[in-house]
Design a protein around this motif. Structure first.
Motif, PDB file in Angstrom:
ATOM      1  N   THR A   8       0.774  -1.355  -0.190  1.00  0.00           N
ATOM      2  CA  THR A   8      -0.011   0.168  -0.206  1.00  0.00           C
ATOM      3  C   THR A   8       1.037   1.322  -0.092  1.00  0.00           C
ATOM      4  O   THR A   8       1.844   1.502   0.900  1.00  0.00           O
ATOM      5  CB  THR A   8      -0.994  -0.154   1.174  1.00  0.00           C
ATOM      6  N   LYS A   9       0.376   2.136  -0.747  1.00  0.00           N
ATOM      7  CA  LYS A   9       0.919   3.595  -0.813  1.00  0.00           C
ATOM      8  C   LYS A   9      -0.168   4.419  -0.307  1.00  0.00           C
ATOM      9  O   LYS A   9      -1.451   4.359  -0.596  1.00  0.00           O
ATOM     10  CB  LYS A   9       1.347   4.101  -2.250  1.00  0.00           C
ATOM     11  N   ILE A  10       0.266   5.450   0.707  1.00  0.00           N
ATOM     12  CA  ILE A  10      -0.663   6.379   1.194  1.00  0.00           C
ATOM     13  C   ILE A  10       0.041   7.861   1.214  1.00  0.00           C
ATOM     14  O   ILE A  10       1.092   7.903   1.625  1.00  0.00           O
ATOM     15  CB  ILE A  10      -0.830   6.081   2.725  1.00  0.00           C
ATOM     16  N   ASP A  11      -0.705   8.576   0.575  1.00  0.00           N
ATOM     17  CA  ASP A  11      -0.391  10.307   0.719  1.00  0.00           C
ATOM     18  C   ASP A  11      -0.510  10.751   1.957  1.00  0.00           C
ATOM     19  O   ASP A  11      -1.775  11.057   2.552  1.00  0.00           O
ATOM     20  CB  ASP A  11      -1.313  11.004  -0.298  1.00  0.00           C
ATOM     21  N   GLY A  12       0.611  11.093   2.873  1.00  0.00           N
ATOM     22  CA  GLY A  12       0.221  11.622   4.256  1.00  0.00           C
ATOM     23  C   GLY A  12      -0.165  12.957   4.308  1.00  0.00           C
ATOM     24  O   GLY A  12      -0.189  13.225   5.582  1.00  0.00           O
ATOM     25  N   HIS A  13      -0.350  13.776   3.476  1.00  0.00           N
ATOM     26  CA  HIS A  13      -0.873  15.165   3.661  1.00  0.00           C
ATOM     27  C   HIS A  13      -1.320  15.651   2.549  1.00  0.00           C
ATOM     28  O   HIS A  13      -0.547  16.154   1.562  1.00  0.00           O
ATOM     29  CB  HIS A  13       0.282  15.768   4.396  1.00  0.00           C
ATOM     30  N   VAL A  14      -2.648  15.942   2.110  1.00  0.00           N
ATOM     31  CA  VAL A  14      -3.196  16.627   1.223  1.00  0.00           C
ATOM     32  C   VAL A  14      -4.297  17.620   1.848  1.00  0.00           C
ATOM     33  O   VAL A  14      -4.734  17.680   2.577  1.00  0.00           O
ATOM     34  CB  VAL A  14      -4.137  15.627   0.290  1.00  0.00           C
ATOM     35  N   TYR A 238      15.874   9.149  12.572  1.00  0.00           N
ATOM     36  CA  TYR A 238      14.462   8.458  12.856  1.00  0.00           C
ATOM     37  C   TYR A 238      14.219   7.194  12.035  1.00  0.00           C
ATOM     38  O   TYR A 238      13.576   6.310  12.422  1.00  0.00           O
ATOM     39  CB  TYR A 238      13.124   9.533  12.259  1.00  0.00           C
ATOM     40  N   GLY A 239      14.856   6.930  10.994  1.00  0.00           N
ATOM     41  CA  GLY A 239      14.666   5.726  10.335  1.00  0.00           C
ATOM     42  C   GLY A 239      13.456   5.798   9.497  1.00  0.00           C
ATOM     43  O   GLY A 239      12.491   6.495   9.843  1.00  0.00           O
ATOM     44  N   ALA A 240      13.367   4.856   8.781  1.00  0.00           N
ATOM     45  CA  ALA A 240      12.062   4.865   7.764  1.00  0.00           C
ATOM     46  C   ALA A 240      10.900   4.617   8.465  1.00  0.00           C
ATOM     47  O   ALA A 240       9.637   4.980   8.049  1.00  0.00           O
ATOM     48  CB  ALA A 240      12.373   3.584   6.504  1.00  0.00           C
ATOM     49  N   GLY A 241      10.916   4.074   9.559  1.00  0.00           N
ATOM     50  CA  GLY A 241       9.601   3.673  10.461  1.00  0.00           C
ATOM     51  C   GLY A 241       8.931   4.619  10.878  1.00  0.00           C
ATOM     52  O   GLY A 241       7.846   4.413  11.228  1.00  0.00           O
ATOM     53  N   PRO A 270      18.195   6.535  -2.201  1.00  0.00           N
ATOM     54  CA  PRO A 270      18.216   5.445  -3.253  1.00  0.00           C
ATOM     55  C   PRO A 270      18.434   3.894  -2.862  1.00  0.00           C
ATOM     56  O   PRO A 270      18.276   3.273  -3.544  1.00  0.00           O
ATOM     57  CB  PRO A 270      19.250   5.949  -4.119  1.00  0.00           C
ATOM     58  N   ASP A 271      19.024   4.008  -1.551  1.00  0.00           N
ATOM     59  CA  ASP A 271      19.467   2.687  -0.987  1.00  0.00           C
ATOM     60  C   ASP A 271      18.657   2.011  -0.191  1.00  0.00           C
ATOM     61  O   ASP A 271      18.902   1.110   0.709  1.00  0.00           O
ATOM     62  CB  ASP A 271      20.858   2.839  -0.181  1.00  0.00           C
ATOM     63  N   LEU A 272      17.215   2.618   0.042  1.00  0.00           N
ATOM     64  CA  LEU A 272      16.454   1.989   0.940  1.00  0.00           C
ATOM     65  C   LEU A 272      15.950   0.468   0.615  1.00  0.00           C
ATOM     66  O   LEU A 272      16.209   0.033  -0.345  1.00  0.00           O
ATOM     67  CB  LEU A 272      15.136   2.751   1.017  1.00  0.00           C
ATOM     68  N   SER A 273      15.984  -0.295   1.560  1.00  0.00           N
ATOM     69  CA  SER A 273      15.220  -1.631   1.280  1.00  0.00           C
ATOM     70  C   SER A 273      13.791  -1.579   1.097  1.00  0.00           C
ATOM     71  O   SER A 273      13.155  -0.623   1.283  1.00  0.00           O
ATOM     72  CB  SER A 273      15.536  -2.470   2.636  1.00  0.00           C
ATOM     73  N   PRO A 274      13.280  -2.674   0.212  1.00  0.00           N
ATOM     74  CA  PRO A 274      11.919  -2.611  -0.188  1.00  0.00           C
ATOM     75  C   PRO A 274      11.020  -2.524   1.124  1.00  0.00           C
ATOM     76  O   PRO A 274       9.964  -1.557   0.993  1.00  0.00           O
ATOM     77  CB  PRO A 274      11.784  -4.102  -0.395  1.00  0.00           C
ATOM     78  N   GLY A 275      11.302  -2.964   2.420  1.00  0.00           N
ATOM     79  CA  GLY A 275      10.532  -2.602   3.356  1.00  0.00           C
ATOM     80  C   GLY A 275      10.625  -1.395   4.122  1.00  0.00           C
ATOM     81  O   GLY A 275       9.544  -0.682   4.431  1.00  0.00           O
ATOM     82  N   GLU A 276      11.746  -0.684   4.014  1.00  0.00           N
ATOM     83  CA  GLU A 276      12.057   1.102   4.314  1.00  0.00           C
ATOM     84  C   GLU A 276      11.133   1.708   3.600  1.00  0.00           C
ATOM     85  O   GLU A 276      10.433   2.772   3.741  1.00  0.00           O
ATOM     86  CB  GLU A 276      13.575   1.137   4.292  1.00  0.00           C
ATOM     87  N   ARG A 277      11.264   1.567   2.140  1.00  0.00           N
ATOM     88  CA  ARG A 277      10.522   2.092   1.197  1.00  0.00           C
ATOM     89  C   ARG A 277       9.091   2.208   1.385  1.00  0.00           C
ATOM     90  O   ARG A 277       8.488   3.243   1.401  1.00  0.00           O
ATOM     91  CB  ARG A 277      10.953   1.805  -0.261  1.00  0.00           C
ATOM     92  N   GLN A 278       8.545   1.000   1.726  1.00  0.00           N
ATOM     93  CA  GLN A 278       7.104   0.806   1.835  1.00  0.00           C
ATOM     94  C   GLN A 278       6.911   1.648   3.218  1.00  0.00           C
ATOM     95  O   GLN A 278       5.616   2.061   3.188  1.00  0.00           O
ATOM     96  CB  GLN A 278       6.653  -0.749   2.352  1.00  0.00           C
ATOM     97  N   ASP A 279       7.703   1.533   4.185  1.00  0.00           N
ATOM     98  CA  ASP A 279       7.190   2.349   5.449  1.00  0.00           C
ATOM     99  C   ASP A 279       7.098   3.832   5.061  1.00  0.00           C
ATOM    100  O   ASP A 279       5.969   4.478   5.464  1.00  0.00           O
ATOM    101  CB  ASP A 279       8.269   2.221   6.421  1.00  0.00           C
ATOM    102  N   THR A 284       4.116   3.755   7.719  1.00  0.00           N
ATOM    103  CA  THR A 284       4.082   4.592   8.455  1.00  0.00           C
ATOM    104  C   THR A 284       2.921   5.294   8.828  1.00  0.00           C
ATOM    105  O   THR A 284       2.128   5.272   9.977  1.00  0.00           O
ATOM    106  CB  THR A 284       5.190   5.775   8.627  1.00  0.00           C
ATOM    107  N   ALA A 285       2.296   5.812   8.016  1.00  0.00           N
ATOM    108  CA  ALA A 285       0.911   6.405   7.851  1.00  0.00           C
ATOM    109  C   ALA A 285      -0.233   5.400   8.241  1.00  0.00           C
ATOM    110  O   ALA A 285      -1.298   5.865   9.072  1.00  0.00           O
ATOM    111  CB  ALA A 285       0.606   7.108   6.510  1.00  0.00           C
TER     112      ALA A 285
END
Length: 291
Positions: A8-14, A238-241, A270-279, A284-285
């Motif tokens: 899932t992708k979520i836009d955190g502020h609109v 903070y880390g990706a989480g 650019p070096d994020l893991s797939p899990g970090e990118r997903q966070d 996270t949202a």
């Protein structure tokens, strides 16, 4: 489209709003003049086109009318953050009412209290901050550099309070400048004077950072590479989480464009893991706002 925490992708502020009317009252500003609109229908089309499940909706003023309608229309895909009125900074009863009646998940706050206040209980917003912890709401914070320094004292007394620092923790300016596209432009230094405070706040587990607003703070054209050091410092602290991507729609509709805004995470990190990118792009949202 259904929610899947793995993808899932979520836009955190609109920001969503209608033209000013009796049905849809709101503030008027050069950024959002009387007849300007950013309706739910257009946002949903944008989200679907970009394979984004949901969004966090923040009005442009303390009026809840259109926000409540949007949340009722799309309860699965949207979460709502109300704006705290400067006339009700300490009104705990009104804050509880809005959470109950509108279904808010948090309150956007532009003023915590007088800089230098020693006791957090003396802050203008203290009764509302207590309500936020009580109802597990999120403090959606965008304040001046001096007021941001008050936050540790608040969190020492309200350790369960969840916080999202808006726009990478950049300080709220005294006045917004508007560019030729109607977007806010924030003058000042890069990195911002708040960066050390933002990094120190990482010691509080309930603090998160919204990754957004690059177009307003950068002194360069897209992809705003002068902000790379700021993003890297936040990630290291903070880390990706505890980071969350956001578009700041609709200000980015014309430039750099929604699709370009989506690409900024990969440009800066650019070096994020797939899990970090997903966070950052949604996880996270989803955790913070109970998707």
């Amino acid at each position: 489209m259904t929610l899947d925490q793995r993808v899932t992708k979520i836009d955190g502020h609109v920001h969503l709003f209608r033209a000013v009317s009796e049905r849809y009252p709101r503030a008027v500003h050069p950024m959002y003049p009387t007849d300007m609109q950013a309706p739910l229908e257009d946002l949903l089309e944008t989200l679907d086109r970009n394979d984004i499940y949901g969004a966090v909706v923040v009005p442009v003023s303390p009026h809840d009318e259109y926000l409540a309608e949007c949340l009722a229309t799309q309860p699965e895909r949207l979460r709502g953050i109300g704006v705290l009125s400067p006339d009700r900074l300490g009104d705990a009863d009104d804050a509880r009412r809005r959470f109950s009646e509108v279904g808010l998940k948090g309150l956007r706050v532009f003023h915590l209290g007088v800089p230098g206040t020693v006791s957090p209980e003396e802050l203008d917003t203290w009764p509302v901050l207590e309500v936020l912890q009580e109802v597990a709401g999120v403090l959606w914070l965008y304040v001046s550099a001096e007021e941001l320094k008050l936050l540790p004292r608040v969190l020492d007394r309200l350790p369960e309070l969840k916080v999202v620092l808006n726009h990478m923790g950049w300080p709220l300016p005294e006045e917004f400048q508007i560019d030729e596209l109607g977007r806010p432009t924030i003058p000042g230094l890069v990195p911002p004077p708040t960066l050390d405070t933002v990094r120190q706040l990482a010691g509080y587990e309930g603090v998160h950072v919204m990754f957004s607003g690059e177009y307003a703070f950068s002194r360069e054209a897209y992809p705003f590479s002068d902000l790379t050091g700021v993003v890297s410092a936040i990630y290291e602290s903070y880390g990706a989480g505890r980071m969350m991507w956001a578009s700041d729609y609709p200000w980015i509709r014309e430039a750099p464009g929604y699709e370009s805004q989506l690409s900024l995470v990969d440009h800066y990190l650019p070096d994020l893991s797939p899990g970090e990118r997903q966070d950052i792009m949604g996880g996270t949202a989803a955790r913070l706002l109970d998707w």
